[in-house]
Design a protein around this motif. Sequence first.
Motif, PDB file in Angstrom:
ATOM      1  N   THR A 199      24.208-103.787  18.608  1.00  0.00           N
ATOM      2  CA  THR A 199      22.821-103.719  19.057  1.00  0.00           C
ATOM      3  C   THR A 199      21.814-103.856  17.922  1.00  0.00           C
ATOM      4  N   GLY A 200      22.276-104.284  16.748  1.00  0.00           N
ATOM      5  CA  GLY A 200      21.347-104.580  15.667  1.00  0.00           C
ATOM      6  C   GLY A 200      20.874-103.393  14.869  1.00  0.00           C
ATOM      7  N   ARG A 201      21.544-102.257  14.982  1.00  0.00           N
ATOM      8  CA  ARG A 201      21.165-101.068  14.221  1.00  0.00           C
ATOM      9  C   ARG A 201      22.015-101.016  12.950  1.00  0.00           C
ATOM     10  N   ALA A 202      21.738-101.930  12.046  1.00  0.00           N
ATOM     11  CA  ALA A 202      22.612-102.192  10.900  1.00  0.00           C
ATOM     12  C   ALA A 202      22.768-100.985   9.984  1.00  0.00           C
ATOM     13  N   ALA A 203      21.684-100.316   9.674  1.00  0.00           N
ATOM     14  CA  ALA A 203      21.753 -99.194   8.739  1.00  0.00           C
ATOM     15  C   ALA A 203      22.596 -98.061   9.315  1.00  0.00           C
ATOM     16  N   ARG A 204      22.383 -97.776  10.601  1.00  0.00           N
ATOM     17  CA  ARG A 204      23.155 -96.713  11.237  1.00  0.00           C
ATOM     18  C   ARG A 204      24.625 -97.113  11.374  1.00  0.00           C
ATOM     19  N   ALA A 205      24.878 -98.382  11.643  1.00  0.00           N
ATOM     20  CA  ALA A 205      26.253 -98.866  11.745  1.00  0.00           C
ATOM     21  C   ALA A 205      26.991 -98.643  10.431  1.00  0.00           C
ATOM     22  N   TYR A 206      26.336 -98.937   9.325  1.00  0.00           N
ATOM     23  CA  TYR A 206      26.970 -98.785   8.024  1.00  0.00           C
ATOM     24  C   TYR A 206      27.199 -97.303   7.701  1.00  0.00           C
ATOM     25  N   GLU A 207      26.225 -96.490   7.980  1.00  0.00           N
ATOM     26  CA  GLU A 207      26.348 -95.057   7.722  1.00  0.00           C
ATOM     27  C   GLU A 207      27.522 -94.469   8.505  1.00  0.00           C
ATOM     28  N   LEU A 208      27.631 -94.858   9.774  1.00  0.00           N
ATOM     29  CA  LEU A 208      28.714 -94.344  10.610  1.00  0.00           C
ATOM     30  C   LEU A 208      30.060 -94.925  10.186  1.00  0.00           C
ATOM     31  N   TYR A 209      30.050 -96.166   9.690  1.00  0.00           N
ATOM     32  CA  TYR A 209      31.298 -96.739   9.186  1.00  0.00           C
ATOM     33  C   TYR A 209      31.832 -95.918   8.009  1.00  0.00           C
ATOM     34  N   LEU A 210      30.973 -95.591   7.061  1.00  0.00           N
ATOM     35  CA  LEU A 210      31.426 -94.800   5.921  1.00  0.00           C
ATOM     36  C   LEU A 210      31.958 -93.452   6.387  1.00  0.00           C
ATOM     37  N   ARG A 211      31.342 -92.927   7.435  1.00  0.00           N
ATOM     38  CA  ARG A 211      31.805 -91.628   7.937  1.00  0.00           C
ATOM     39  C   ARG A 211      33.204 -91.729   8.538  1.00  0.00           C
ATOM     40  N   THR A 212      33.504 -92.837   9.196  1.00  0.00           N
ATOM     41  CA  THR A 212      34.845 -92.968   9.777  1.00  0.00           C
ATOM     42  C   THR A 212      35.865 -93.408   8.742  1.00  0.00           C
ATOM     43  N   ALA A 213      35.511 -94.387   7.889  1.00  0.00           N
ATOM     44  CA  ALA A 213      36.480 -94.898   6.916  1.00  0.00           C
ATOM     45  C   ALA A 213      36.758 -93.897   5.799  1.00  0.00           C
ATOM     46  N   ARG A 214      35.759 -93.071   5.461  1.00  0.00           N
ATOM     47  CA  ARG A 214      35.919 -92.097   4.380  1.00  0.00           C
ATOM     48  C   ARG A 214      35.904 -90.667   4.922  1.00  0.00           C
ATOM     49  N   LEU A 215      36.210 -90.527   6.204  1.00  0.00           N
ATOM     50  CA  LEU A 215      36.202 -89.211   6.850  1.00  0.00           C
ATOM     51  C   LEU A 215      37.053 -88.208   6.082  1.00  0.00           C
ATOM     52  N   ASP A 216      38.266 -88.636   5.716  1.00  0.00           N
ATOM     53  CA  ASP A 216      39.174 -87.733   5.012  1.00  0.00           C
ATOM     54  C   ASP A 216      38.941 -87.746   3.504  1.00  0.00           C
ATOM     55  N   LEU A 217      38.679 -88.914   2.947  1.00  0.00           N
ATOM     56  CA  LEU A 217      38.450 -88.982   1.501  1.00  0.00           C
ATOM     57  C   LEU A 217      37.287 -88.097   1.090  1.00  0.00           C
ATOM     58  N   ASP A 218      36.240 -88.047   1.916  1.00  0.00           N
ATOM     59  CA  ASP A 218      35.066 -87.229   1.610  1.00  0.00           C
ATOM     60  C   ASP A 218      35.037 -85.921   2.400  1.00  0.00           C
ATOM     61  N   ASP A 219      36.067 -85.705   3.215  1.00  0.00           N
ATOM     62  CA  ASP A 219      36.249 -84.451   3.970  1.00  0.00           C
ATOM     63  C   ASP A 219      34.979 -84.031   4.723  1.00  0.00           C
ATOM     64  N   TYR A 220      34.466 -84.956   5.539  1.00  0.00           N
ATOM     65  CA  TYR A 220      33.230 -84.704   6.275  1.00  0.00           C
ATOM     66  C   TYR A 220      33.307 -83.446   7.127  1.00  0.00           C
ATOM     67  N   ASN A 221      34.438 -83.253   7.810  1.00  0.00           N
ATOM     68  CA  ASN A 221      34.549 -82.129   8.746  1.00  0.00           C
ATOM     69  C   ASN A 221      35.248 -80.915   8.142  1.00  0.00           C
ATOM     70  N   ARG A 222      35.498 -80.947   6.859  1.00  0.00           N
ATOM     71  CA  ARG A 222      36.040 -79.807   6.114  1.00  0.00           C
ATOM     72  C   ARG A 222      37.351 -79.303   6.723  1.00  0.00           C
ATOM     73  N   GLU A 223      38.253 -80.210   7.011  1.00  0.00           N
ATOM     74  CA  GLU A 223      39.514 -79.826   7.631  1.00  0.00           C
ATOM     75  C   GLU A 223      40.691 -80.675   7.141  1.00  0.00           C
ATOM     76  N   VAL A 224      40.498 -81.383   6.037  1.00  0.00           N
ATOM     77  CA  VAL A 224      41.557 -82.264   5.540  1.00  0.00           C
ATOM     78  C   VAL A 224      42.773 -81.463   5.093  1.00  0.00           C
ATOM     79  N   HIS A 225      42.589 -80.191   4.733  1.00  0.00           N
ATOM     80  CA  HIS A 225      43.736 -79.375   4.330  1.00  0.00           C
ATOM     81  C   HIS A 225      44.781 -79.284   5.427  1.00  0.00           C
ATOM     82  N   GLU A 226      44.382 -79.525   6.687  1.00  0.00           N
ATOM     83  CA  GLU A 226      45.317 -79.462   7.813  1.00  0.00           C
ATOM     84  C   GLU A 226      46.085 -80.769   8.001  1.00  0.00           C
ATOM     85  N   GLY A 227      45.643 -81.826   7.357  1.00  0.00           N
ATOM     86  CA  GLY A 227      46.252 -83.138   7.529  1.00  0.00           C
ATOM     87  C   GLY A 227      45.181 -84.191   7.746  1.00  0.00           C
TER      88      GLY A 227
END
Length: 774
Positions: free
Chosen positions: A654-682
Amino acid sequence: MERRLEVDPWRIVETGFDAAAGPDCMASESLFSIGNGAMGGRANFEEFFGGRTLQGNYIGGIFYPDKTRVGWWKNGYPEYFAKVLNSAFWPGIDIYVGEERLDLSICRIEAFRRELDMRRGVLSRTFTAVLPNGVKVGVKVRRIVSMAEPELGALSYELTLLSESGAEVSVTAFVEGDVRNEDANYDEKFWEPVALDRESGALTMRTKKTGFEVRWTQRTAVKAAGRPVSGRNVSENERIAERFVCTLKTGETVALDKFVGVASSLNHPEAELAAAAESVAQRAWAAGFEAVLAAHEQAWAEKWAGCDVVIEGDEAAQQGIRFCIFQLLQTYTGRDSRLNVGPKGFTGEKYGGSTYWDTEAYCLPFYLCTSGEEVARQLLRYRYRQLPQAIGNAAKLGFKDGAALYPMVTMTGEECHNEWEITFEEIHRNGAIAYAIYNFCRYTGKRDYLAEGGLEVLVGIARFWAQRATFSEPKGQYVILGVTGPNEYENNVDNNWYTNYLAAWCLRYASEAAEYVAAQYPDDYRRIVAATGLNAAGDEFARWREVADGMFLPEWTLEDGETVFLQQEGYMDKEQRMAADIPAEQRPINQHWSWDRILRSCFIKQADVLQGLYFFQEAFGGETIARHFDFYEPRTVHESSLSPCVHSILASLTGRAARAYELYLRTARLDLDDYNREVHEGLHITSMAGSWLSVVEGFGGIRVGRDGRLHVVPRLPEKWRSLAFELHYRGAILRFGLGTGEVRVVSVNGRPAEVVVGERCYRVDDRGIQVKVG
């Protein structure tokens, strides 16, 4: 501990270590996990570690039915929760320098580096440490779970004495069978010993109840200062162990190569387990570590050949997507249709290591597009083989006549999830199974799977939806009451839009599929009719269409006069707030709010209505998708790992490029950056497939259109100079190169394919095409 992860396109690198950091130490164990589709484990230290740790090694398909633990039993509850088991710790090495044990929880660490080489599938670690007795050592470790030999684990461990005076060093290589699952409901031990074979260096353990047997055979080779060292057997209880003692001078090294064959009764008759494990370990020992490593690296090179995604101009994004692909490749290979993709893969115990609806909704497209249709068929066959159990699940809840309810969580096809709002109510999972069949047929252009097994699955699912819907006299329509949608922050709701829409679609698709098989595969159709009693009274298809056409889909009119599909009835009765209004110290809300407060809020855990718009975007215009994105995304807290990827794709669309990129980093780096603070579980393995989708479907704009052709509409983030990837598509292997204002496509294997760029259809072969785009 401040985890220092370097940004590198092919490596995950951690420098520095703090043994007192607790969960952060465990998070690193998750991030550096390795596997080969058949087995794998966390990156626990080989040597003893007295700090906080979650020691975990797992073998695909080996599980235990842990007795359900609930406060209030309800009819229809599963009696057990199936769990992939923490199995014997095969990498174990115990080291003493003099009388002091090497333990990084009490040493002074002067240098530390842990590295996961994703291209080669190698976990390595180097460190320099001063023991409490003042002796200084340097250690270098390399470890693999062989991609070339699915039943082999191997490591090379080198310890160099750095102190000014010599010291006696004791090195014990062991496999420890006395292990437990941290998530055991009743603190029960799931394994029992069968045999400890001191002479052959082997251990056999059996799972309680399920009776799986596993054999571990260890082979070692040790040199001190370049000279071979003989060991002595010190095995006891449930541990096979061999000890080597040597005296090192300053600068000298003791080097241990260790090979462990792991054979299970899942793949071998019990009478042949010993020979199978022995053969694997002995062949590896005879070849040597470097040869074993070379074969493993070659197998990984072949894996990466058709799966890599190359991003120019953004190393953080590049590292993120390769980490996701690496984990997906080492979690599932498609070699065995009895196995599937657990949400944590081989990286932890949460969710029991079982199969969820994530596989069909997110993972199947990745394997279909990167590994070919046969691997995807294996995932479909997994569900087909479990159709009898799905019918049994529905029967336990009162459904009849072959209605099938696929499980939320399973190892065998039998439901084993024990939270009522999910077990009984999160029935949208049934629709994901049907959608996977549709998605496979649409993408491959082949509908033969409908005759092979797909139609039988669709019939069971359609019968479930036809019985689960209720006709509402006041509404004059069919309703579905008491459900939980993908958004698990709202339970026991009526008329969840996603669930209702998906149910109606399933009913129509099952009817269409039956007509197709009847016309194109009459012999198979007669077999299916005989097996299922399909349309025996002549009105079953009419009933399905009646329910589908009469399904109630809740809507809401906004203040501007526009309508939106309503999450579920009553959603707008909640206080309408935006996720951005939640104080940072209260995020994630599932770790700070009561469940009551969450359920009463308007906040959404993951895509729900938007999940449906993503699946069926061809049925809705871009304006409709944009309107719903703008309404629901600000109310979404993205506390499910499956949420950011769907939102990123729709934001791109839908052309929301900035938000698309921000959300991409959140999914691709979800564990590397431990967004949800639960990577210790796997790690979040299944959502990593969503990260791949957000690149290929979102930024690459790849989609099979209504015309059955592959369409490409690039929408690259501003900082990306180019994007490249390969897709298996209807016999062709297509390499896409997308840059600013340009699309390049070539058939790597020479098989032609039709690709639509802009408004024009091109025939792509080994000569390729290069098209300018606006």
